[in-house]
Design a protein around this motif. Structure first.
Motif, PDB file in Angstrom:
ATOM      1  N   TYR A 117     122.181 -46.082 -12.689  1.00 59.66           N
ATOM      2  CA  TYR A 117     122.887 -47.356 -12.880  1.00 59.66           C
ATOM      3  C   TYR A 117     122.711 -47.951 -14.281  1.00 59.66           C
ATOM      4  O   TYR A 117     123.652 -48.478 -14.872  1.00 59.66           O
ATOM      5  CB  TYR A 117     122.447 -48.374 -11.831  1.00 59.66           C
ATOM      6  N   LEU A 146     134.085 -41.555   4.356  1.00 63.52           N
ATOM      7  CA  LEU A 146     134.129 -42.798   5.124  1.00 63.52           C
ATOM      8  C   LEU A 146     134.342 -44.019   4.238  1.00 63.52           C
ATOM      9  O   LEU A 146     134.125 -45.142   4.684  1.00 63.52           O
ATOM     10  CB  LEU A 146     132.801 -42.981   5.880  1.00 63.52           C
ATOM     11  N   MET A 182     109.337 -34.738  -0.658  1.00 59.71           N
ATOM     12  CA  MET A 182     110.343 -35.474  -1.416  1.00 59.71           C
ATOM     13  C   MET A 182     109.683 -36.003  -2.692  1.00 59.71           C
ATOM     14  O   MET A 182     108.478 -36.222  -2.718  1.00 59.71           O
ATOM     15  CB  MET A 182     110.841 -36.629  -0.551  1.00 59.71           C
ATOM     16  N   ALA A 200     130.151 -50.280  -2.236  1.00 56.74           N
ATOM     17  CA  ALA A 200     129.477 -50.036  -3.507  1.00 56.74           C
ATOM     18  C   ALA A 200     129.633 -48.571  -3.898  1.00 56.74           C
ATOM     19  O   ALA A 200     129.784 -47.706  -3.038  1.00 56.74           O
ATOM     20  CB  ALA A 200     128.007 -50.383  -3.382  1.00 56.74           C
ATOM     21  N   HIS A 201     129.605 -48.305  -5.203  1.00 56.42           N
ATOM     22  CA  HIS A 201     129.527 -46.928  -5.686  1.00 56.42           C
ATOM     23  C   HIS A 201     128.047 -46.553  -5.748  1.00 56.42           C
ATOM     24  O   HIS A 201     127.285 -47.173  -6.476  1.00 56.42           O
ATOM     25  CB  HIS A 201     130.145 -46.804  -7.073  1.00 56.42           C
ATOM     26  N   LEU A 202     127.665 -45.536  -4.994  1.00 56.06           N
ATOM     27  CA  LEU A 202     126.246 -45.193  -4.886  1.00 56.06           C
ATOM     28  C   LEU A 202     125.878 -44.034  -5.798  1.00 56.06           C
ATOM     29  O   LEU A 202     126.634 -43.057  -5.918  1.00 56.06           O
ATOM     30  CB  LEU A 202     125.916 -44.814  -3.444  1.00 56.06           C
ATOM     31  N   GLU A 240     114.668 -48.348   2.536  1.00 55.65           N
ATOM     32  CA  GLU A 240     114.909 -47.073   3.206  1.00 55.65           C
ATOM     33  C   GLU A 240     114.072 -46.837   4.460  1.00 55.65           C
ATOM     34  O   GLU A 240     112.852 -46.949   4.437  1.00 55.65           O
ATOM     35  CB  GLU A 240     114.704 -45.940   2.199  1.00 55.65           C
ATOM     36  N   LYS A 272     114.616 -40.466   3.725  1.00 57.77           N
ATOM     37  CA  LYS A 272     115.505 -39.329   3.468  1.00 57.77           C
ATOM     38  C   LYS A 272     115.662 -39.049   1.982  1.00 57.77           C
ATOM     39  O   LYS A 272     115.667 -39.972   1.177  1.00 57.77           O
ATOM     40  CB  LYS A 272     116.902 -39.662   4.022  1.00 57.77           C
ATOM     41  N   HIS A 273     115.886 -37.781   1.653  1.00 64.33           N
ATOM     42  CA  HIS A 273     116.257 -37.422   0.291  1.00 64.33           C
ATOM     43  C   HIS A 273     117.638 -37.995  -0.028  1.00 64.33           C
ATOM     44  O   HIS A 273     117.884 -38.473  -1.113  1.00 64.33           O
ATOM     45  CB  HIS A 273     116.279 -35.910   0.130  1.00 64.33           C
ATOM     46  N   ALA A 274     118.522 -37.917   0.957  1.00 65.99           N
ATOM     47  CA  ALA A 274     119.817 -38.600   0.931  1.00 65.99           C
ATOM     48  C   ALA A 274     120.649 -38.384  -0.334  1.00 65.99           C
ATOM     49  O   ALA A 274     121.043 -39.344  -0.996  1.00 65.99           O
ATOM     50  CB  ALA A 274     119.607 -40.101   1.173  1.00 65.99           C
ATOM     51  N   TYR A 326     121.815 -45.985   6.690  1.00 68.82           N
ATOM     52  CA  TYR A 326     120.713 -45.553   5.833  1.00 68.82           C
ATOM     53  C   TYR A 326     120.991 -46.160   4.458  1.00 68.82           C
ATOM     54  O   TYR A 326     121.861 -45.699   3.722  1.00 68.82           O
ATOM     55  CB  TYR A 326     120.578 -44.026   5.729  1.00 68.82           C
ATOM     56  N   GLY A 328     120.051 -42.591  -9.424  1.00 70.17           N
ATOM     57  CA  GLY A 328     119.624 -43.863 -10.013  1.00 70.17           C
ATOM     58  C   GLY A 328     120.058 -44.068 -11.453  1.00 70.17           C
ATOM     59  O   GLY A 328     119.321 -44.617 -12.256  1.00 70.17           O
ATOM     60  N   GLN A 341     132.439 -44.997   1.870  1.00 69.26           N
ATOM     61  CA  GLN A 341     131.150 -45.698   1.750  1.00 69.26           C
ATOM     62  C   GLN A 341     130.369 -45.355   0.481  1.00 69.26           C
ATOM     63  O   GLN A 341     129.300 -45.905   0.264  1.00 69.26           O
ATOM     64  CB  GLN A 341     130.261 -45.367   2.972  1.00 69.26           C
ATOM     65  N   ARG A 343     122.460 -41.708  -6.113  1.00 63.07           N
ATOM     66  CA  ARG A 343     121.119 -41.473  -5.600  1.00 63.07           C
ATOM     67  C   ARG A 343     120.160 -41.109  -6.733  1.00 63.07           C
ATOM     68  O   ARG A 343     118.962 -41.313  -6.629  1.00 63.07           O
ATOM     69  CB  ARG A 343     121.151 -40.360  -4.554  1.00 63.07           C
ATOM     70  N   ILE A 354     120.586 -47.392   0.625  1.00 61.34           N
ATOM     71  CA  ILE A 354     119.928 -47.129  -0.657  1.00 61.34           C
ATOM     72  C   ILE A 354     120.363 -48.192  -1.665  1.00 61.34           C
ATOM     73  O   ILE A 354     121.352 -48.889  -1.448  1.00 61.34           O
ATOM     74  CB  ILE A 354     120.222 -45.698  -1.187  1.00 61.34           C
ATOM     75  N   LEU A 355     119.618 -48.276  -2.741  1.00 65.30           N
ATOM     76  CA  LEU A 355     119.825 -49.353  -3.709  1.00 65.30           C
ATOM     77  C   LEU A 355     121.202 -49.257  -4.382  1.00 65.30           C
ATOM     78  O   LEU A 355     121.650 -48.179  -4.756  1.00 65.30           O
ATOM     79  CB  LEU A 355     118.737 -49.303  -4.778  1.00 65.30           C
ATOM     80  N   THR A 356     121.843 -50.408  -4.546  1.00 66.05           N
ATOM     81  CA  THR A 356     123.108 -50.465  -5.280  1.00 66.05           C
ATOM     82  C   THR A 356     122.830 -50.968  -6.701  1.00 66.05           C
ATOM     83  O   THR A 356     121.731 -51.419  -7.010  1.00 66.05           O
ATOM     84  CB  THR A 356     124.086 -51.438  -4.600  1.00 66.05           C
ATOM     85  N   VAL A 398     114.764 -46.872  -9.957  1.00 66.35           N
ATOM     86  CA  VAL A 398     115.816 -47.212  -8.992  1.00 66.35           C
ATOM     87  C   VAL A 398     115.489 -46.612  -7.622  1.00 66.35           C
ATOM     88  O   VAL A 398     115.570 -47.273  -6.585  1.00 66.35           O
ATOM     89  CB  VAL A 398     117.198 -46.722  -9.486  1.00 66.35           C
ATOM     90  N   MET A 399     115.053 -45.356  -7.639  1.00 69.87           N
ATOM     91  CA  MET A 399     114.737 -44.700  -6.368  1.00 69.87           C
ATOM     92  C   MET A 399     113.517 -45.346  -5.701  1.00 69.87           C
ATOM     93  O   MET A 399     113.474 -45.523  -4.483  1.00 69.87           O
ATOM     94  CB  MET A 399     114.483 -43.219  -6.624  1.00 69.87           C
ATOM     95  N   THR A 443     129.472 -52.770  -7.344  1.00 71.85           N
ATOM     96  CA  THR A 443     128.730 -53.061  -6.114  1.00 71.85           C
ATOM     97  C   THR A 443     129.563 -53.773  -5.059  1.00 71.85           C
ATOM     98  O   THR A 443     129.522 -53.416  -3.882  1.00 71.85           O
ATOM     99  CB  THR A 443     127.493 -53.932  -6.429  1.00 71.85           C
ATOM    100  N   MET A 482     124.902 -42.962   8.360  1.00 70.02           N
ATOM    101  CA  MET A 482     125.939 -43.337   7.392  1.00 70.02           C
ATOM    102  C   MET A 482     125.300 -44.205   6.321  1.00 70.02           C
ATOM    103  O   MET A 482     124.191 -44.699   6.501  1.00 70.02           O
ATOM    104  CB  MET A 482     127.064 -44.091   8.089  1.00 70.02           C
ATOM    105  N   TRP A 483     126.030 -44.417   5.219  1.00 72.27           N
ATOM    106  CA  TRP A 483     125.476 -45.260   4.165  1.00 72.27           C
ATOM    107  C   TRP A 483     125.360 -46.704   4.620  1.00 72.27           C
ATOM    108  O   TRP A 483     124.624 -47.487   4.024  1.00 72.27           O
ATOM    109  CB  TRP A 483     126.308 -45.159   2.890  1.00 72.27           C
ATOM    110  N   GLY A 484     126.080 -47.050   5.675  1.00 74.44           N
ATOM    111  CA  GLY A 484     125.939 -48.394   6.223  1.00 74.44           C
ATOM    112  C   GLY A 484     124.660 -48.562   7.032  1.00 74.44           C
ATOM    113  O   GLY A 484     124.207 -49.681   7.277  1.00 74.44           O
TER     114      GLY A 484
END
Ligand code: FES
Ligand code: FES
Lengths: 173, 771
Positions: free
Chosen positions: A157, A43, B548, A149-151, B687, B361-363, B704, A155, A45, A153, B706-708, B678-679, A143, B700-702
């Motif tokens: 960054y 998507l 989690m 943004a490039h995500l 979250e 979510k673990h996401a 749910y 962490g 995203q 999970r 998470i930190l950028t 970060v998490m 970002t 979707m990421w839009g």
């Protein structure tokens, strides 16, 4: 119906037989066997599927194969050749890693690593356009640049920022 | 032929070294195991389905091969494990190769849940092997073991020396070491439906290398998989291509409890190679062409009809739903209830608060993916990324109705799962296995992001009532807490539930996860209550809960540490000084001091004298929290900027301190700490799983969030390494120390106490308006 489309991927011209509107991601992965770009969201995203097209990042999950006909596509598999070409060496058969890849190893960036192909693509583009980015510029590139943004999970960054700075030093010299 | 071994006294737990034969041009010492507890009365045959391959091999070329069912989950275990083995064997870690996770190539099973669960075991394997190598060398060199010296895999006595490789040259030696444990198998009586998830546990106490002699532990050995990952050579779980393989996309029910009325039509003209597979409520569209599968699945989905179901309360009513549930007895408790009640009654002042958090979510960045090849002879191979391959194997066997021995799980890299596959369940593996059985072809199932965020398990929402009593000098005399949550051990596999094939069940229990840091608080009583999944009161899948990262303690520590901060403020005490009053643990005190110093913390009570809950200018604040977990001491210090008018919260800086005993790998530890922050910041600020009465809608990421990278604070790490306290768990816990410190910093900045996370702008604006 399948079309015969000519693509230049990692310096090599390839013909793929796919429907023209199929996203490039599936062409690269399933037709050309490249596993660098990966499915994250489909998507635009997350950035997991990012590749370079004529030197600029695009999201291969929403870009039709037909849109890159006649253009140069680069995945992480092609970064060493891209680097060799920038340095004026022969494009193919290069064993030297792109400084971005080497920096990713030196800084031990990947945790799971799933997002990191896309992360390196951003770095490769950023450093050709801005050889000495500041931390805010690096954060901005990861970002705020469309489409998302490039995500990561896991962490990673902070490690990414260090690696981009390290690669910048090498590429300047 | 049995070879003598020293220095073991108990014959039961003694390892046995035997010569099994000769290997021309090769040679190996292979480590396998015995089950001494079972050998006396072997009526109940040991579950040796695990015992397929050797654990460790010393090879004639001086290399070391280690096989373990525990796998790399992104925290650097593949680096740590090699170091721990290398240290015991006294060979450089570069010479150690790891094979991880494949059930047909690794003997031990067990959780991949962090360093501690596996390394101690492997360390003993290495230690037993080292002793065997010494015995061999002593015989070879004709001297007693005590006069041997070893460096980098070379054993010497005086001026004569021999390499490990030469000790095994041309021979096949077998070392059997004592273990306990059983193969993972489905058992309805087990707390989460499967027994044996711990894998094999090494028995006895072989001599291990003294910390003072460590050469490899303490170095930043790199993660071996990284070069292949950055060059595109890694084969990920999503990169399995088999002949005749079909790509599948799932057509999921409209809600988490809907059942199938009719499957939508498949237009064969438009999708000539696609097919639909149905088993009860499990619906999928398959095609040799992935893009066709995606489009055909969308078309079929549009025409598929499901029954109505509305068994969920809706996320905006979550607290109320938890409040109105008829909780039975607590499922776990710690401390003395009567003493705590009496101490609270005597207190000059009590502070009571309720803290809460929605579902999260673990996401992972890569949605679940798996490939299954179920053959006509009933055997099955699954390619997957599970944190418990043996547990997954048992569940797949159960789903397919075949014996565990017929299932092989091959482990491959994939996006970090953060605990959701710890019990071997969840994921696309069930879908793939059932679809492969139905179609007779290998099947690759890729969940879409929407499938994943809507249908994978979540870390459940919770509320905790907690109160403390202060004595006349403002110190805490007692703490009482009651934690309420839906269960987080539901490792049933979605595909199996939907297909109506046997699926394991789990008990809705919760546990007291806190490791109590405040020995100077005279009385405490903690109790926890668990309930079944929300929406599970019918045959519905419901909102499945799973552990989690830093499970249980992440939640319970948020409540405890937030209350401590509120009490410090009530006592007009600096929150660091207030904590120091309540503990005498020297390790906690030392890391607290070190972290406070690194953060340039100036003592004063919270809130900040200029705290403001209104206005368009940002207000700043700082907050602290601690946590003790698995022989590790954590400190978090957050600095935040809050813009009251917009509700925007930015964590500007986070200082994280950790004493986890002996540091094995400084760099891997540092990156786990930073990435954990970060998490944790992500969880504190962003979250929340949104659901209506039938389904999760944040898919979707839009939706749910998470930190950028731009939202990441500046992160500073502080470490203390100790040679005399063993190893502690350092790779996991960093996320858990963020929310309490951030909430405290928010209070410091605004004077308003947030008792809920995430601190989204909407919530913050409401909170500050009503304050
Ligand atoms: S997969 Fe393309 S942006 Fe997520
Ligand atoms: S390294 Fe795991 S998602 Fe980025």
């Amino acid at each position: 119906m399948a079309d015969q489309l000519k693509l230049t991927v990692n310096g090599t011209e390839q013909t793929v037989s796919v429907t023209a509107e199929m996203p490039l991601l599936y062409g690269l992965r399933n037709e050309l066997g490249l596993s660098g770009p990966r499915y994250g969201c489909g998507l635009a995203q997350c950035g997991a599927c990012a590749v370079l097209v004529d030197g600029s990042e695009i999201r291969s999950c929403i870009t039709p194969v037909s849109a890159v006909v006649g253009k140069k596509v680069t995945t992480i598999e092609g970064l060493p050749a891209l680097w060799a070409a920038t340095k004026g060496h022969s494009e193919t058969g290069s064993q030297t890693l792109h400084p971005v890849q080497q920096a990713w190893i030196d800084e031990q960036v990947p945790q799971c690593g799933y997002c990191q192909s896309g992360m390196m693509i951003v770095a490769a583009e950023l450093l050709t356009k801005n050889p000495d980015p500041t931390v805010p510029e690096i954060k901005d590139a990861y970002t705020h640049k469309p489409p998302s943004a490039h995500l990561c999970r896991c962490g990673t960054y902070a490690a990414i920022i260090s690696a981009v700075q390290r690669a910048a030093q090498v590429m300047k010299s | 032929m049995a070879l003598p071994l020293k220095p073991y006294h108990s014959p039961l737990f003694s390892p046995k070294l035997t010569r099994r034969g000769f290997i021309k041009g090769g040679g190996v010492l292979a480590v396998s195991f015995t089950f001494p507890h079972l050998s006396a009365a072997a009526t109940d045959a040991p579950a040796t389905t695990l015992a397929l391959a050797s654990w460790l091999e010393i090879r004639h070329d001086n290399t070391v091969l280690v096989r373990t069912g525990r796998a790399e989950i992104g925290t650097g275990m593949s680096a740590f494990y090699a170091q721990v083995i290398a240290e015991e064997l006294n060979v450089p870690p570069e010479r150690v190769t790891l094979i991880m996770g494949d059930t047909d190539k690794t003997p031990d099973g067990g959780y991949s849940a962090g360093f501690l669960t596996g390394a101690e075991n492997l360390r003993k394997v290495g230690a037993y092997t080292y002793q065997a190598l010494l015995s061999l060398a002593a015989r070879h060199l004709g001297v007693p073991v005590a006069s041997l010296k070893v460096a980098d895999g070379v054993v010497s006595a005086g001026d004569r020396s021999i390499r490990y490789g030469e000790l095994v040259r041309e021979q096949k030696l077998e070392l059997k070491i004592p273990v306990s444990g059983q193969a993972a198998r489905v058992d309805p009586k087990a707390w989460n439906g499967v027994n044996g998830l711990d894998g094999l546990v090494v028995l006895g106490n072989p001599p291990t290398r003294p910390v003072s002699e460590y050469k490899f532990i303490g170095r930043s050995h790199p993660m071996p998989g990284i070069p292949d990952k950055v060059t595109g050579k890694t084969q990920w779980t999503c990169d399995v291509w088999l002949p005749e393989m079909l790509h599948a996309r799932m057509v999921r029910p409209a809600t988490l409890g809907a059942t199938l009325i009719s499957v939508g039509p498949l237009d064969k003209k438009q999708f000539p190679s696609a097919q639909v597979a149905v088993k009860k409520n499990l619906v999928a569209v398959l095609s040799p062409n992935e893009w066709e599968a995606i489009n055909a699945a969308q078309a079929v989905s549009a025409g598929t009809r499901w029954t109505e179901w509305s068994g969920l309360p809706g996320s905006e009513n979550l607290t109320q739903a938890l409040r109105s549930y008829k909780w039975g007895a607590p499922s776990d408790a710690k401390g003395d209830a009567a003493e705590t009640a009496a101490a609270l009654a005597r207190s000059t002042r009590t502070i009571a608060a309720t803290y809460e958090q929605p579902y999260v979510k673990h996401a992972p960045i890569g949605p679940f993916v798996a490939v299954a090849d179920v053959k006509s002879d009933g055997s099955a191979t699954i390619w997957a990324h599970s944190a418990n391959s043996q547990g997954l194997r048992a569940r797949i066997a159960d789903i397919l109705g075949i014996s565990t021995e017929k299932v092989v799980v091959r482990w491959l890299d994939h996006a970090g799962q953060f605990g959701r596959t710890t019990f071997g369940g969840d994921g696309a593996e069930g879908d793939a296995a059932i679809l492969s059985q139905l179609t007779g072809k290998p099947v690759r199932v890729q969940w879409s992001l929407q499938d994943d965020l809507a249908w994978s398990a979540s870390s459940p929402g919770w509320v905790e009532d907690i109160r403390c009593g202060l004595d006349t000098s403002g110190n805490i005399a007692a703490i009482q807490s009651s934690f309420y949550s839906a269960q987080s051990n539901d490792a049933r596999i979605v595909g199996a539930i939907l297909a109506g094939v046997p699926s394991t069940s789990s008990k809705p229990d919760y546990w007291v996860a806190t490791e109590w840091p405040y020995d100077k608080i005279p009385a405490r009583h903690e109790e926890v209550y668990g309930m079944p999944n929300l929406g599970s009161d019918s045959s519905a899948v419901g909102l499945r809960g799973l552990i989690m990262r830093t499970p249980g303690q992440r939640q319970q520590n948020f409540a405890l540490e937030s209350l401590i901060n509120e009490a410090a403020s009530a006592a007009h005490a600096d929150p660091v000084e207030f904590r120091l009053r309540h503990t005498s643990d020297p390790r906690l005190i030392e890391i607290l001091h070190a972290t406070v110093e690194a953060a340039s913390w100036k003592p004063r009570p919270s809130p900040h004298p200029e705290a403001k809950a209104t206005g368009t200018d940002p207000v700043i604040g700082r907050g602290v929290c601690i946590m003790v977990r698995q022989n590790a001491y954590w400190v978090g210090i957050a600095e935040v900027a809050v813009t009251p008018a917009t509700g925007a919260v930015q964590v500007v800086k986070f200082t994280i301190g950790l004493d986890c005993g002996k540091i094995i790998n400084p760099r891997q530890l540092e990156r786990c700490m930073k990435s954990g922050v970060v998490m944790g910041v992500s969880e504190a600020l962003k979250e929340e799983v949104i659901f209506d009465t039938g389904k999760i809608t944040s898919t979707m990421w839009g939706s749910y969030n998470i930190l950028t990278m731009a939202e990441m604070p500046e992160i500073k790490t502080v470490n203390i390494s100790r040679d005399d306290k063993g190893f502690g768990g350092g790779s996991e816990g960093a996320n858990a120390i963020c929310p309490p410190a951030i909430a405290a910093a928010f209070f410091d900045a605004t004077g308003v106490q947030p008792r809920r996370i995430p601190l989204t702008s909407t919530y913050v604006q409401r909170l500050l308006r009503t304050a």
